[in-house]
Design an enzyme around this catalytic site. Structure first.
Site, PDB file in Angstrom:
ATOM      1  N   HIS A  77      29.430 -14.003  -4.620  1.00 55.38           N
ATOM      2  CA  HIS A  77      28.584 -12.957  -4.050  1.00 55.38           C
ATOM      3  C   HIS A  77      27.256 -13.600  -3.672  1.00 55.38           C
ATOM      4  CE1 HIS A  77      30.642  -9.208  -6.022  1.00 55.38           C
ATOM      5  NE2 HIS A  77      31.524 -10.063  -5.526  1.00 55.38           N
ATOM      6  N   GLU A  79      24.216 -12.914  -4.349  1.00 56.29           N
ATOM      7  CA  GLU A  79      23.275 -13.093  -5.452  1.00 56.29           C
ATOM      8  C   GLU A  79      23.627 -14.313  -6.300  1.00 56.29           C
ATOM      9  OE1 GLU A  79      24.980 -10.307  -4.568  1.00 56.29           O
ATOM     10  OE2 GLU A  79      24.084  -8.555  -5.508  1.00 56.29           O
ATOM     11  N   CYS A 107      26.149  -5.553  -7.935  1.00 53.94           N
ATOM     12  CA  CYS A 107      27.269  -5.045  -8.734  1.00 53.94           C
ATOM     13  C   CYS A 107      27.047  -5.451 -10.199  1.00 53.94           C
ATOM     14  CB  CYS A 107      28.588  -5.625  -8.212  1.00 53.94           C
ATOM     15  SG  CYS A 107      28.768  -7.409  -8.519  1.00 53.94           S
ATOM     16  N   CYS A 110      26.824  -9.324 -10.704  1.00 50.74           N
ATOM     17  CA  CYS A 110      25.567  -9.898 -10.225  1.00 50.74           C
ATOM     18  C   CYS A 110      24.385  -9.433 -11.057  1.00 50.74           C
ATOM     19  CB  CYS A 110      25.378  -9.569  -8.750  1.00 50.74           C
ATOM     20  SG  CYS A 110      26.612 -10.392  -7.706  1.00 50.74           S
TER      21      CYS A 110
END
Length: 174
Positions: A77, A79, A107, A110
């Site tokens: 992801h 992040e 999410c 993260c």
């Protein structure tokens, strides 16, 4: 805009790019930079999410965009990519004093990584009611049961961030 986005003041080199010393970035500036990164993600079939990590010195020390499709890594992801680059730039995992700016609410994975990295702040663009863990569905970053809590500011350039993701999924549905 208070921070310089002139290419001559930023060294572009992928996830570990570093901003010019002395640059000052507003939350909106950081989200605009993250939006530019997010816009690159669909070229590899990835959902357009971008993230940057700003050190307490005012330097951008980590950049990332979603890369799950590009890398085959389920943890790639935006992040996580940005946090990893920031940790390399600082020479360690502790990102105390840093701000993470991301186009979409983090999410749970993260948010957990941001907390584990001890970042001070998270700034994000659009809320994610299905998977958000910074106030929508869950609030992992400010959970009083955890040893580290993160300051959160959501809704920064929300329309632009939501539009980018919405357009991506509209194009995929065809």
């Amino acid at each position: 805009m208070t921070g310089s986005r002139d290419p001559s003041t930023r060294r572009r080199g992928g996830a570990g790019s570093v901003a010019a010393a002395g640059a000052t970035y507003s939350d909106e500036d950081l989200i605009r930079i993250a939006l530019a990164l997010a816009a690159e993600a669909p070229t590899t079939g990835d959902v357009p999410v971008g993230a940057v990590v700003l050190a307490s010195s005012g330097q951008i020390i980590g950049e990332g965009r979603n890369a799950r499709e590009a890398t085959g890594d389920p943890t790639a992801h935006a992040e996580i990519v940005a946090l990893r680059a920031a940790a390399v730039a600082l020479g360690g995992w502790n990102l105390g004093g840093c701000t993470v700016a991301v186009t979409v609410e983090p999410c749970t994975m993260c948010a957990g990584a941001i907390g584990a990295a001890r970042a001070d702040r998270v700034v994000f663009g659009c809320w994610e009611p299905k998977t958000g863990a910074a106030g929508s569905l869950w609030d992992v970053l400010r959970d009083r049961r955890l040893t580290h809590r993160v300051e959160v500011r959501g809704g920064v350039l929300e329309g632009e961030c939501a539009g980018l993701v919405g357009d991506f999924f509209a194009d995929r549905r065809g």
